[in-house]
Write a protein that holds these residues in place. Sequence first.
Motif, PDB file in Angstrom:
ATOM      1  N   GLN A  50     -10.413  -1.233 -19.321  1.00  0.00           N
ATOM      2  CA  GLN A  50     -10.120  -1.921 -18.068  1.00  0.00           C
ATOM      3  C   GLN A  50      -8.650  -2.295 -17.991  1.00  0.00           C
ATOM      4  N   TRP A  53      -6.700   0.637 -16.950  1.00  0.00           N
ATOM      5  CA  TRP A  53      -6.884   0.910 -15.528  1.00  0.00           C
ATOM      6  C   TRP A  53      -6.031  -0.046 -14.693  1.00  0.00           C
ATOM      7  N   VAL A  54      -6.025  -1.332 -15.055  1.00  0.00           N
ATOM      8  CA  VAL A  54      -5.241  -2.329 -14.322  1.00  0.00           C
ATOM      9  C   VAL A  54      -3.758  -1.978 -14.381  1.00  0.00           C
ATOM     10  N   GLU A  56      -2.393   1.006 -14.821  1.00  0.00           N
ATOM     11  CA  GLU A  56      -2.158   2.196 -13.998  1.00  0.00           C
ATOM     12  C   GLU A  56      -2.208   1.849 -12.508  1.00  0.00           C
ATOM     13  N   GLU A  57      -3.150   0.995 -12.136  1.00  0.00           N
ATOM     14  CA  GLU A  57      -3.282   0.591 -10.740  1.00  0.00           C
ATOM     15  C   GLU A  57      -2.058  -0.197 -10.295  1.00  0.00           C
ATOM     16  N   ARG A  58      -1.571  -1.059 -11.163  1.00  0.00           N
ATOM     17  CA  ARG A  58      -0.355  -1.834 -10.871  1.00  0.00           C
ATOM     18  C   ARG A  58       0.822  -0.895 -10.623  1.00  0.00           C
ATOM     19  N   ARG A  60       0.719   2.190  -9.672  1.00  0.00           N
ATOM     20  CA  ARG A  60       0.494   2.911  -8.419  1.00  0.00           C
ATOM     21  C   ARG A  60       0.850   2.056  -7.225  1.00  0.00           C
ATOM     22  N   ILE A  61       0.431   0.794  -7.235  1.00  0.00           N
ATOM     23  CA  ILE A  61       0.706  -0.110  -6.116  1.00  0.00           C
ATOM     24  C   ILE A  61       2.206  -0.345  -5.991  1.00  0.00           C
TER      25      ILE A  61
END
Length: 66
Positions: A50, A53-54, A56-58, A60-61
């Motif tokens: 997790q 994922w966080v 990678e998401e950060r 991306r954003i």
Amino acid sequence: MEIFTLLETLEEELEKSKTIPFSGKGIVDKEAFLDIIKEIRIKLPDELKQAKWVKEERARILAEAR
């Protein structure tokens, strides 16, 4: 934790591997290493997955915000 045991196994395999003269490089059993790496991935705690994922998401954003 089993992950540390698997990492120690990898280390032992590296230490006992045959070395290539004058290079400091070793010859290892590729299949054995890949099997151990797969086991490590399976045993990674969900929290680490997790967290990845966080992260990678950060990224991306932030890239979208630019």
